[in-house]
Structures are given as C-alpha cells and as structure tokens.
Design an enzyme around this catalytic site. Sequence first.
Site, PDB file in Angstrom:
ATOM      1  N   GLY A   1       0.831  -1.192   0.000  1.00 20.02           N
ATOM      2  CA  GLY A   1       0.000   0.000   0.000  1.00 20.02           C
ATOM      3  C   GLY A   1       0.872   1.250   0.000  1.00 20.02           C
ATOM      4  O   GLY A   1       2.021   1.243  -0.430  1.00 20.02           O
ATOM      5  N   GLY A   2       0.322   2.303   0.558  1.00 23.82           N
ATOM      6  CA  GLY A   2       1.050   3.578   0.593  1.00 23.82           C
ATOM      7  C   GLY A   2       2.342   3.494   1.382  1.00 23.82           C
ATOM      8  O   GLY A   2       3.226   4.346   1.236  1.00 23.82           O
TER       9      GLY A   2
ATOM     10  N   GLY B   1      23.727  12.075 -29.742  1.00 20.36           N
ATOM     11  CA  GLY B   1      23.278  12.714 -28.509  1.00 20.36           C
ATOM     12  C   GLY B   1      23.918  12.075 -27.285  1.00 20.36           C
ATOM     13  O   GLY B   1      24.123  12.737 -26.261  1.00 20.36           O
ATOM     14  N   ALA B   2      24.247  10.793 -27.415  1.00 26.05           N
ATOM     15  CA  ALA B   2      24.825  10.096 -26.272  1.00 26.05           C
ATOM     16  C   ALA B   2      26.209  10.662 -25.934  1.00 26.05           C
ATOM     17  O   ALA B   2      26.631  10.640 -24.779  1.00 26.05           O
ATOM     18  CB  ALA B   2      24.897   8.602 -26.546  1.00 26.05           C
TER      19      ALA B   2
HETATM   20  C1  HXC Z   1      -3.063  -3.884  12.586  1.00 24.39           C
HETATM   21  C2  HXC Z   1      -2.075  -5.790  11.851  1.00 24.39           C
HETATM   22  C3  HXC Z   1      -1.895  -5.220  10.564  1.00 24.39           C
HETATM   23  C4  HXC Z   1      -2.363  -3.895  10.360  1.00 24.39           C
HETATM   24  C5  HXC Z   1      -1.087  -7.192  10.538  1.00 24.39           C
HETATM   25  N1  HXC Z   1      -1.573  -7.013  11.772  1.00 24.39           N
HETATM   26  N2  HXC Z   1      -1.303  -6.119   9.777  1.00 24.39           N
HETATM   27  N3  HXC Z   1      -2.658  -5.111  12.843  1.00 24.39           N
HETATM   28  N4  HXC Z   1      -2.911  -3.257  11.389  1.00 24.39           N
HETATM   29  N5  HXC Z   1      -2.218  -3.281   9.180  1.00 24.39           N
HETATM   30  C6  HXC Z   1      -1.513  -7.942  12.878  1.00 24.39           C
HETATM   31  C7  HXC Z   1      -2.404  -9.148  12.672  1.00 24.39           C
HETATM   32  O1  HXC Z   1      -3.698  -8.883  13.104  1.00 24.39           O
HETATM   33  C8  HXC Z   1      -1.716 -10.170  13.555  1.00 24.39           C
HETATM   34  O2  HXC Z   1      -2.069  -9.907  14.887  1.00 24.39           O
HETATM   35  C9  HXC Z   1      -0.255  -9.811  13.405  1.00 24.39           C
HETATM   36  O3  HXC Z   1      -0.216  -8.482  12.951  1.00 24.39           O
HETATM   37  C10 HXC Z   1       0.446 -10.675  12.405  1.00 24.39           C
HETATM   38  O4  HXC Z   1      -0.304 -10.717  11.225  1.00 24.39           O
HETATM   39  P1  HXC Z   1      -0.611 -12.089  10.460  1.00 24.39           P
HETATM   40  O5  HXC Z   1      -1.670 -11.792   9.482  1.00 24.39           O
HETATM   41  O6  HXC Z   1      -0.840 -13.182  11.443  1.00 24.39           O
HETATM   42  O7  HXC Z   1       0.796 -12.336   9.751  1.00 24.39           O
HETATM   43  P2  HXC Z   1       1.093 -12.915   8.315  1.00 24.39           P
HETATM   44  O8  HXC Z   1       0.278 -14.125   8.085  1.00 24.39           O
HETATM   45  O9  HXC Z   1       2.578 -13.023   8.230  1.00 24.39           O
HETATM   46  O10 HXC Z   1       0.584 -11.809   7.286  1.00 24.39           O
HETATM   47  C11 HXC Z   1       1.182 -10.535   7.258  1.00 24.39           C
HETATM   48  C12 HXC Z   1       0.344  -9.556   6.391  1.00 24.39           C
HETATM   49  C13 HXC Z   1      -1.112  -9.568   6.860  1.00 24.39           C
HETATM   50  C14 HXC Z   1       0.437 -10.031   4.931  1.00 24.39           C
HETATM   51  C15 HXC Z   1       1.022  -8.195   6.483  1.00 24.39           C
HETATM   52  O11 HXC Z   1      -1.127  -9.369   8.266  1.00 24.39           O
HETATM   53  C16 HXC Z   1      -1.918  -8.494   6.216  1.00 24.39           C
HETATM   54  O12 HXC Z   1      -2.356  -8.650   5.074  1.00 24.39           O
HETATM   55  N6  HXC Z   1      -2.161  -7.399   6.962  1.00 24.39           N
HETATM   56  C17 HXC Z   1      -2.958  -6.317   6.471  1.00 24.39           C
HETATM   57  C18 HXC Z   1      -2.183  -5.546   5.448  1.00 24.39           C
HETATM   58  C19 HXC Z   1      -2.887  -4.305   5.016  1.00 24.39           C
HETATM   59  O13 HXC Z   1      -3.896  -4.350   4.319  1.00 24.39           O
HETATM   60  N7  HXC Z   1      -2.434  -3.122   5.509  1.00 24.39           N
HETATM   61  C20 HXC Z   1      -2.961  -1.891   5.155  1.00 24.39           C
HETATM   62  C21 HXC Z   1      -2.247  -1.487   3.838  1.00 24.39           C
HETATM   63  S1  HXC Z   1      -2.820   0.060   3.279  1.00 24.39           S
HETATM   64  P3  HXC Z   1      -2.131 -11.068  15.988  1.00 24.39           P
HETATM   65  O14 HXC Z   1      -2.644 -10.375  17.200  1.00 24.39           O
HETATM   66  O15 HXC Z   1      -3.028 -12.109  15.446  1.00 24.39           O
HETATM   67  O16 HXC Z   1      -0.723 -11.538  16.144  1.00 24.39           O
HETATM   68  C22 HXC Z   1      -1.746   1.094   3.953  1.00 24.39           C
HETATM   69  C23 HXC Z   1      -2.092   2.490   3.671  1.00 24.39           C
HETATM   70  C24 HXC Z   1      -0.908   3.361   3.880  1.00 24.39           C
HETATM   71  O17 HXC Z   1      -0.826   0.767   4.569  1.00 24.39           O
HETATM   72  C25 HXC Z   1      -1.277   4.693   3.330  1.00 24.39           C
HETATM   73  C26 HXC Z   1      -0.139   5.616   3.410  1.00 24.39           C
HETATM   74  C27 HXC Z   1      -0.442   6.874   2.660  1.00 24.39           C
END
Ligand code: HXC
Length: 516
Positions: A171-172, A406-407
């Site tokens: 993502g971002g 040009g290079a």
């Molecule tokens: C809160 C999160 C989290 C998040 C993971 N966790 N991502 N908590 N916010 N964004 C937590 C999970 O709930 C879990 O908690 C622990 O971290 C580990 O995650 P798992 O899923 O068990 O690990 P894994 O299987 O290795 O997968 C990792 C992952 C997945 C691929 C990153 O967690 C995931 O898809 N997370 C969401 C990603 C996402 O959509 N993020 C937002 C992106 S948009 P527990 O308590 O169970 O251990 C963004 C916008 C930014 O970032 C904008 C900027 C301008």
Amino acid sequence: MTTQKQLERLLERQAQARLGGGRDKIDRRHGEGRLTARERIDLLLDPGSFEEFDMFKTHRCHDFGMERTVYPGDGVVTGHGTVDGRIVYVYAQDFTVLGGSLSETMAEKICKLLELAMKNGAPVIGLNDSGGARIQEGVESLAGFSDIFLRNVMASGVVPQISAILGPCAGGAVYSPALTDFIVMERKHSYMFLTGPKVVKSVCHEDVTTEDLGGADMHSSQSGVSDYAAESTVDAIRYIKRLLSFVPQNNLESTPAVACDDPADRPSEALNAIIPDNANAAYDMKRVILETVDGGDFFEIKEKFAPNIIVGFARYAGVAVGIVANQPAHLSGVLDIDSSIKGARFVRFCDCFNIPLVTFVDVPGFLPGTFQEYGGVIRNGAKMLYAYAEATVPKITVITRKAYGGAYCVMSSKHLRGDINYAWPSAEVAVMGSRGAVEVLYGRQARDAADPRAFLAEKEAQYQETVSNPYVAAERGYVDDIIVPASTRARIIRALALTQNKRDANPAKKHGNIPL
Ligand code: HXC
C-alpha cells in the site's frame, strides 16, 4: 539517591519492552528463519553502540479493544549508534507487535529520528517489516505516514537515507522507502507492492504470485525499485554497511577518503589490449573499472537492472567516487529509458553528497524504436542530460570507444561542464558510426559504382580517418588529452586531485524542473 527498587523497576520495564510482542511471537519469527527488530539493529551497528529513544512510548488508541493491547515502544525500535565508528540513526519495525503496523505513535518516533538525523547530519537507515497502516487507528495512521513522507523529502539531499525491506511493505507504505536514496530487499521474506495479488486478480483479472508481483528479484531487475536483492538479512546488512563506507555523513561533508596502498601510478597494460579490433564487438567495461580503481574493489548499485549502464562506488587513491559507465557487453551499451533513469538518479545522488563522478564512455547512441518512443525515451533520456548538466561535483570522463550522437553530449561531455575529459586512441567521437554515416552520405553514389562494397569501404575508411576519431574533438579542446589506456588510473587520480577544491554553482532558483 536512586534506590535499588527503582533500578530493578527500570530493568524490569526495559526487559518487558525488549520482548516486543512477546516470547511466543519471537520464537515463531525465529522458527521462520527471521530475526527480531533488535537483532537486526545489533547486526548493523558496532557492538554496544546502540542507544534507544522512546522505548516506553505507547499508542493512544482506545478503539477495537486497543486499550488492552499496549506494547512499550509500539512496534518500532528507534535510536542511534555507529557503523565502523560513524554515527547513524536507525529504526527497525517490530513485526511481533501488531504486525509492525504503523500507528500515530510509531510515526512520531520515526519522524523524531529523521529530524534528529537532519539536524545532526548523519545517515538514516530504516529496517522495514510492517503490515502497513494500523487498521484500528484509521486516519491517525495515514497522517503518520504523511508526516514521515514529508520528512523523507525534507531529508533528501541533506543526509543519506537507506531502506532495507525485510518483510511485507504494501500500500502507501511503499512510498517512504521509495523516497529514500537506496532500497535493499531481502529475497526470501520481503515484498513491495501497492496492491496484493488478490486485488490484482479482482481488478485486472491477472493471476500473479506475491514474488512475481513485488519480490526482491522482480524489483531489482525489472522495476528498478530496489538496488539489491539480498540473500538474507545478514547479506542485506552487509550491503548497507558497505554502501555507508562510500558516502559522506551529510551534504556538507566531503566524500570519504581512506588510506590506500594501491600505487596511484600503477599502469594497467591489459587496458591497451581491451578494445576489440572489430568496432562492433563487445567487451566488458567492468574490467576497465576493476583495472583502474583501488584494489580492484567496485561496489555496484542496481547490477541487475538496466545492465547496459553500470553505476556504483569505488575509490581512487583512497577517495570515494561514483562511477557511471556504458556497458558494451549488454545491448552494445546503448542508452534507453531504464538506463537513463538509473544513471540520472545515481548522478544526482553523487551530486547531492559531494561525491566526484568518473564516467567511462562507450555508447552507440539512444535505442531507437516504437517501444522506446512510446515509453518516452525523449523525456527519460533528458533526465540523464539534466543530471549531468546540473551536477557541480568534479566530473572526470574517459571515452574508451564510441561516443556517438546525442549520447556523446549526455555522457559527462565538456559541454555539460565535464572538468577533465580524456579519450583513448580508440575513441570514435562522431554523429554516428562510420558504416551508417557513409550509407547516408554515399548510398546513392554506391549504387552507381562499379563495386559498391569497395566504394563504401573506401569512404568508411576516409570517414574514420577524418571524422570518427578522437583527434577532431581534441583539436577543438572537447577532450583535454588523448591518453594511453594503460595510464588511465594515474590520469584519473591526477584529475581528481586537480579538481578536489572545485567550486561551481548553478544560478539561484527555487529548484529546477527535471523532466520527470
Ligand atoms: C493492525 C495488523 C496489521 C495492520 C497485521 N496485523 N497487519 N494489525 N494493522 N495493518 C496484525 C495481525 O492482526 C496479527 O495480529 C499480526 O499483525 C500478524 O499478522 P498475520 O496476518 O498473522 O501475519 P502474516 O500471516 O505473516 O501476514 C502478514 C500480512 C497480513 C500479509 C502483512 O497481516 C496483512 O495482510 N495485513 C494487512 C495488510 C494491510 O492491508 N495493511 C494496510 C495497507 S494500506 P495477531 O494479534 O493475530 O498476532 C496502507 C495504507 C498506507 O498501509 C497509506 C499511506 C499513505
């Protein structure tokens, strides 16, 4: 007096903070062959040099039961230490704490670090491993990301910024590393993309794996987002340390110099024989680089991306320089969209941080064709021109063979303020190659000639003798000297010494408008 009880409480709180998301999660990471945030920092820094900031800082979120999920440090370890005795600021996201997700608090910690690094003039290294914006927080997290982006931009050109991607980065969240100077990705566990395979499938109907969409190999060879695909965290950290050894601490420092026992006047006879007799035959420009630099030690950047241009760091008589070189062994060393972007970005990094540039030229021109034109080779090629023209660091150029069209202008020519420009006797400085030139000039006459091939061969020899050689450029002063290839190291070292106190400036302006 500090009581024993107070000391014990401090130690207890520190021990609790060091556990991050807990022993179970640490064990799980280790089981997957991954290191914790603190272990990564220990690998990077000189032993015992790390001093942590904000170890006890926590989030302030009360939604979704977050008041029961409070971890000291809130998922990122920040602080400073030394690498080979030089100060660096470092942050490492801790995946054991809520997936290393970025909260308002984590952003505040990272911003504090970036501001300190800018104020005190030392590089920033970010060890990224995060699930992105903390979902429980919403806009606070997005605001935090934006605050980091702003500071990345403000720090750009002030202190070197290096990102290691050691886990998810989606993502971002990708844009903070993207705003830094260098990105290293670990091959096994890391990926970077805006949207993952599932979204790609539903929106674009494309099946793609995480690896192929955003893995280290793809980003280091195809997109050019990453500078290096590391085999492991240890390898990634090794790369960062080596990179740091070539760069100054900030934009006010000079390029680093170290003691050197490789003689400055060491000749390299091999270079006298490196240019093939056939003007269209390839040779490896890396050999030229390795023969001339101190101890044959060259640190290449973006080795797998656009290999028709080589960029990287080395030293001459102990002085760190940036090297840019066309690579005749790949696509004849032609300039195209990717190589121009790669070269321009590297030139601009060196110029930001007072690192002299040494350029080796063997380039047949810009790559023709619809693919290049549709992709904007005009706009992207202009980046390279712009970067060399605006650079005020010492610029030393060696034309080994072709400098066509040009290079020729682009590759650190005299006309773009090249300081010292050398050519080997094998140099061909011309609008185009002699074969192409005589076909344009004498094609019609050749068709009427008794022996068209002999006619064209004679004209080609004439063209080489009168136009396509280094002497015409030398007569105009566009090259300062024609040098014996074996003496290239000695001549570059002398040129660097000559230009070490160079003063040059661009006109006062808010900023230029590089073609993006
Ligand atoms: C809160 C999160 C989290 C998040 C993971 N966790 N991502 N908590 N916010 N964004 C937590 C999970 O709930 C879990 O908690 C622990 O971290 C580990 O995650 P798992 O899923 O068990 O690990 P894994 O299987 O290795 O997968 C990792 C992952 C997945 C691929 C990153 O967690 C995931 O898809 N997370 C969401 C990603 C996402 O959509 N993020 C937002 C992106 S948009 P527990 O308590 O169970 O251990 C963004 C916008 C930014 O970032 C904008 C900027 C301008």
